[in-house]
Design an enzyme around this catalytic site. Structure first.
Site, PDB file in Angstrom:
ATOM      1  N   ARG A  37       1.405 110.298  52.456  1.00  0.00           N
ATOM      2  CA  ARG A  37       1.114 110.972  51.213  1.00  0.00           C
ATOM      3  C   ARG A  37      -0.431 111.030  50.663  1.00  0.00           C
ATOM      4  NH1 ARG A  37       3.147 110.935  46.618  1.00  0.00           N
ATOM      5  NH2 ARG A  37       2.651 113.056  45.925  1.00  0.00           N
ATOM      6  N   ARG A  97      -2.501 118.841  44.655  1.00  0.00           N
ATOM      7  CA  ARG A  97      -2.306 120.246  42.743  1.00  0.00           C
ATOM      8  C   ARG A  97      -2.936 121.495  43.371  1.00  0.00           C
ATOM      9  NH1 ARG A  97      -2.712 116.064  39.023  1.00  0.00           N
ATOM     10  NH2 ARG A  97      -0.903 114.310  39.371  1.00  0.00           N
ATOM     11  N   ARG A 135      -7.039  91.754  51.775  1.00  0.00           N
ATOM     12  CA  ARG A 135      -8.026  92.278  51.400  1.00  0.00           C
ATOM     13  C   ARG A 135      -7.666  91.514  50.040  1.00  0.00           C
ATOM     14  NH1 ARG A 135     -12.228  93.641  54.306  1.00  0.00           N
ATOM     15  NH2 ARG A 135     -13.198  95.372  53.762  1.00  0.00           N
ATOM     16  N   ARG A 140     -15.732 100.480  42.996  1.00  0.00           N
ATOM     17  CA  ARG A 140     -15.468 101.676  41.746  1.00  0.00           C
ATOM     18  C   ARG A 140     -15.995 101.281  40.645  1.00  0.00           C
ATOM     19  NH1 ARG A 140      -9.048 101.822  40.273  1.00  0.00           N
ATOM     20  NH2 ARG A 140      -8.169  99.227  40.982  1.00  0.00           N
ATOM     21  N   TYR A 200       3.146  95.414  48.268  1.00  0.00           N
ATOM     22  CA  TYR A 200       2.104  96.517  47.247  1.00  0.00           C
ATOM     23  C   TYR A 200       2.889  96.732  46.080  1.00  0.00           C
ATOM     24  CZ  TYR A 200      -1.387  97.943  44.197  1.00  0.00           C
ATOM     25  OH  TYR A 200      -1.841  99.155  42.193  1.00  0.00           O
TER      26      TYR A 200
END
Ligand code: FDA
Length: 371
Positions: free
Chosen positions: A170, A174, A249, A280, A348
């Site tokens: 998913r 929003r 990873r 990031r 995870y």
């Protein structure tokens, strides 16, 4: 009284050790690194709490977990509102009305909804065969191409057509102007960092900590000394890779210091374009609303994982799951060693899930003993 050996001083091992020590059991915690706290380790540098293994934002809707963790620190009001930089434009995340306004200039929720429905319609008629088809069927072409494709390919090191669809079951979308990344009831950053939480958990007369000690260097000896072993390292390594190697990873972190006070104005900015090698940049002071004169940032570079390097994310495809289940089955044949945490369970986990699992395991062992 039972004697426990906990391998790994990360969140899972430390919560478990704390619970058992308070139950009157003796616990030895082994840690191969030169510090406690595993990947949630934070270190104060120039008066700023630096998240040494990547941004860690605590969030949960589980009241039991929230109440538990609040015993060890005060949490601030930090709300994760990351941004994404793609093709010279800055977008809000998660995908919400602010994102759609920047993307398409639409300010009416129904118009944004229509746009997504129109772009995703043709991909919805069949079962997605890979991540690309999955993303297109959820959010349509614009969002996929501008905000998902190149970032995901950098993150996993393969084209989206070659990644399994389930990685993004998913995608939060929003239709309100709400940049709060998480839907959870509780969220924040511990004032003073995460390491102090682990220090407080392990500060107990029944707990002994041994740093820079690799369990696997003397496996047989450790197993002979303790009634129960809780192992939070890699399950395939524990069994000497007898069913083959699991894949992970990895990440490399590059920390930079600046004499000025504000580098990017936000704690987390994602870099989507494939021409930029990192995914990031985090600016640590913004996690704590810092007003220091200087600042520290960290660039996060996804990397291929090789044996001996830090395994950060399990690659949960079918082949690896198949191998993992063989290890899991083998582990069920021996009740002396129990596996926990993200490497022990090859999964995870967010921090709140790790805490919940460790509390449940401790409960189970305590109840079992009482019976
Ligand atoms: P962890 O890896 O922390 O601890 C295991 C410990 O065992 C390590 O210290 C290791 O050195 C030690 N060990 C392993 N083998 C050993 C051996 N043979 N002998 C001795 N010691 C051994 N979650 C969240 O809720 N919000 C967030 O924002 C993030 N952000 C985030 C960013 C990044 C980059 C990553 C990779 C992960 C997150 N997480 C997160 C997830 C979070 O990091 C995770 O849930 C916990 O740290 C997992 O704790 P564990 O104790 O399972 O593992």
């Amino acid at each position: 009284m039972t004697s426990y050996l906990v391998v790994g001083s990360g969140l899972f091992g430390s919560v478990f050790a704390e619970q058992m020590a308070n139950n009157g059991d003796k616990v030895t915690v082994l840690e191969k690194r030169d510090h406690i706290a595993g990947n949630i380790y934070t270190k104060e540098v120039s008066n700023i709490q630096v998240h040494k293994y990547g941004a860690h934002i605590f969030h949960t809707s589980n009241k039991k977990v929230w109440d538990y963790i609040n015993q060890f620190a005060d949490f601030n009001r930090f709300t994760n509102t990351p941004m994404a930089f793609s093709k010279s434009e800055l977008y809000n995340l998660p995908f919400n009305m602010n994102t759609f306004y920047t993307l398409w200039g639409v300010k009416d929720p129904w118009k944004a909804k229509e746009k997504i429905a129109e772009q995703s319609k043709r991909y919805r008629s069949r079962e997605p065969r890979n991540l690309e088809e999955q993303a297109l069927s959820l959010v349509g072409r614009d969002i996929y191409e501008i905000l998902i494709k190149e970032y995901t390919e950098k993150q996993w090191g393969r084209p989206c057509e070659k990644l399994p669809a389930f990685i993004i079951r998913r995608l939060p979308v929003r239709f309100t102007f709400d940049n709060n990344y998480f839907d959870d009831l509780y969220q924040g950053i511990p004032v003073g960092g995460y390491t102090q939480i682990i220090e407080r958990m392990l500060d107990h007369p029944n707990i002994e900590i041994k740093l820079m000690t690799d369990f696997l260097a003397n496996k047989a000896e450790w197993l002979s000394k303790y009634e129960k072993v809780i192992y939070t390292g890699m399950i395939d390594e524990f069994y000497d890779y007898c069913f083959g190697e699991l894949e992970y990873r990895s990440l490399a972190f590059e920390h930079e210091h600046f004499a000025h006070s504000n580098y990017q104005g936000n704690a987390v900015i994602n870099y989507i374009d494939k021409t930029i090698p990192y995914t990031r940049i985090i600016e640590h002071k913004h996690f704590e609303f810092g007003d220091q004169k200087n600042t520290i940032i960290t660039k996060e570079y996804p990397q291929k994982w090789y044996k001996g390097e830090e395994p950060f994310y399990p690659i949960n495809n079918e082949e690896n799951q198949h191998i993992y289940h063989k290890y899991e089955k083998l582990s069920q044949e021996n009740s002396q060693v129990l596996f926990g945490g993200r490497l022990g369970r090859y999964r995870y986990y967010d921090m709140h899930q790790v805490i919940d699992e460790a509390l449940n395991l401790a409960d189970k062992l305590i109840v079992h003993k009482v019976k």
